[in-house]
Design an enzyme around this catalytic site. Structure first.
Site, mmCIF file in Angstrom:
data_model
loop_
_atom_site.group_PDB
_atom_site.id
_atom_site.type_symbol
_atom_site.label_atom_id
_atom_site.label_comp_id
_atom_site.label_asym_id
_atom_site.label_seq_id
_atom_site.Cartn_x
_atom_site.Cartn_y
_atom_site.Cartn_z
ATOM 1 N N GLN A 66 0.826 -1.207 0.000
ATOM 2 C CA GLN A 66 0.000 0.000 0.000
ATOM 3 C C GLN A 66 0.864 1.263 0.000
ATOM 4 O OE1 GLN A 66 -3.216 0.501 -0.402
ATOM 5 N NE2 GLN A 66 -3.618 -1.686 -0.671
ATOM 6 N N SER A 67 1.990 1.217 -0.684
ATOM 7 C CA SER A 67 2.921 2.346 -0.702
ATOM 8 C C SER A 67 2.325 3.573 -1.388
ATOM 9 C CB SER A 67 4.202 1.927 -1.432
ATOM 10 O OG SER A 67 5.001 3.040 -1.734
ATOM 11 N N ASN A 68 2.309 4.694 -0.665
ATOM 12 C CA ASN A 68 1.897 5.967 -1.263
ATOM 13 C C ASN A 68 2.888 6.405 -2.335
ATOM 14 O OD1 ASN A 68 -0.338 6.376 0.546
ATOM 15 N ND2 ASN A 68 1.134 6.962 2.120
#
Length: 347
Positions: A79-81
């Site tokens: 879920q890396s921004n």
């Protein structure tokens, strides 16, 4: 001082607003008062790419073009921004993106569809490699090398970007933001004692700290760690500054900065169960911020840092301060995979 910036590709909607959070200030003040809380709305850098990563990517994409690269390779959690922002920024710039993501399974192999940032990665057309945790931690440099070679064999050229875009190149994004903050403070007639941010890869903290130093700013930058510990981030910020020094080693560049002259301030008391894992207190703070101010924080970065700041206000950690500024670094897509953790009033 006048700062000489390298080339950048404008993508963010800048400057972002600086706004007072008067209802939150009132709700979380102590019997002895407390500082007025302001928020730098870097969640508004752009509607979908939103957040701190886009400031860094403006300089990174300019460097990719200068090197003749047509592909960006980067890494992060599922879920890396940063990876989501890279995928969208690459699409906008006409580049390919390849994301090496830690953990999880391909959506087609799972009963659970892609959600949050991962869904946006796929929508943006990025190539996604989901790598088991053990392999990711133990072999990340080799994975970068493998995919760089792969693209070279296809006749392409790839630029590899570290976690969070946090190095001596990405740091420019928040040196520029530090200069923008000085303009904000002058406009609003305030002199905050602290500028506060979340720290996950250290780049935003490094840029704000170095930028403030270069301009002789009076405030202190305080980062709330969302993973690792204080000593890690103290060393990481110093490494980023040293890398920045190395990249400036040419005529006409800024003078080198000794990292030991910087005030690197890190609080590691509110990390909670671990990276990407929040406790109920953080979810309650996220709900309160949305309810009181219409601002959406996330459980991974801003929610943890904002909670830490509020707890320190409650405990007298900012006593004597008149104004403090929280830099909202975005990450709203990260709320949705945590949907079951929120206590919602359906009435």
């Amino acid at each position: 001082m006048s700062i000489r910036y390298p080339a950048r590709v404008p993508m963010a909607n800048l400057p972002t607003p600086l706004e007072p959070l008067d209802r939150i200030t009132a709700a979380y003040s102590t019997p002895h008062g407390g500082p007025r809380i302001w928020v730098k709305r870097d969640d508004l850098t752009e509607s979908a790419m939103s957040g701190n990563k886009l400031r860094k990517l403006e300089f990174i994409i300019a460097e990719a073009r200068a090197q003749g690269c047509n592909t960006l390779i980067t890494c992060g959690g599922e879920q890396s921004n940063h990876c989501r922002a890279t995928a969208l920024a690459a699409a906008k710039a006409g580049l390919q993106a390849h994301l090496i993501l830690r953990g999880g399974r391909e959506p087609r192999e799972s009963a659970v569809p892609a959600d949050g940032n991962l869904l946006v990665d796929y929508l943006a057309g990025a190539t996604v490699s989901l790598v088991p945790l053990r392999e990711y931690v133990g072999h990340l440099p080799a994975l970068f090398q493998h995919w760089e070679q792969y693209y070279a064999e296809q006749g392409d050229r790839a630029l590899s970007i570290p976690t969070g875009g946090s190095d001596g190149l990405g740091i420019w994004g928040y040196i520029r933001a530090a200069e923008e903050l000085q303009e904000d403070f002058a406009h609003h007639g305030i002199s905050p004692e602290y500028v506060i941010c979340a720290s996950g890869s250290g780049g935003t903290q490094a840029g704000l700290t170095l930028g403030g130093y270069l301009m002789g700013a009076a405030h202190l930058v305080r980062a709330y760690a969302v993973c690792d510990n204080r000593s890690y981030f103290e060393e990481k910020v110093a490494r980023d500054v040293l890398d920045w020094n190395r990249r400036q080693a040419h005529p006409g560049s800024q003078s080198a900065v000794d990292p030991h002259k910087l005030s690197i301030d890190v609080c590691d008391e509110y990390i909670g169960p671990g990276y990407g894992i929040a406790d109920q207190e953080v979810y309650e703070v996220i709900s309160a911020a949305a309810r009181l101010e219409g601002i959406l924080l996330d459980p991974v970065y801003t929610g943890k840092a904002f909670n830490g700041m509020l707890q320190d206000i409650k405990n007298g950690g900012y006593s004597g301060c008149k104004d403090i500024v929280f830099v909202h670094t975005g990450g709203q897509f990260g709320v949705f995979p945590h949907r079951t953790q929120f206590v919602l009033d359906a009435g």
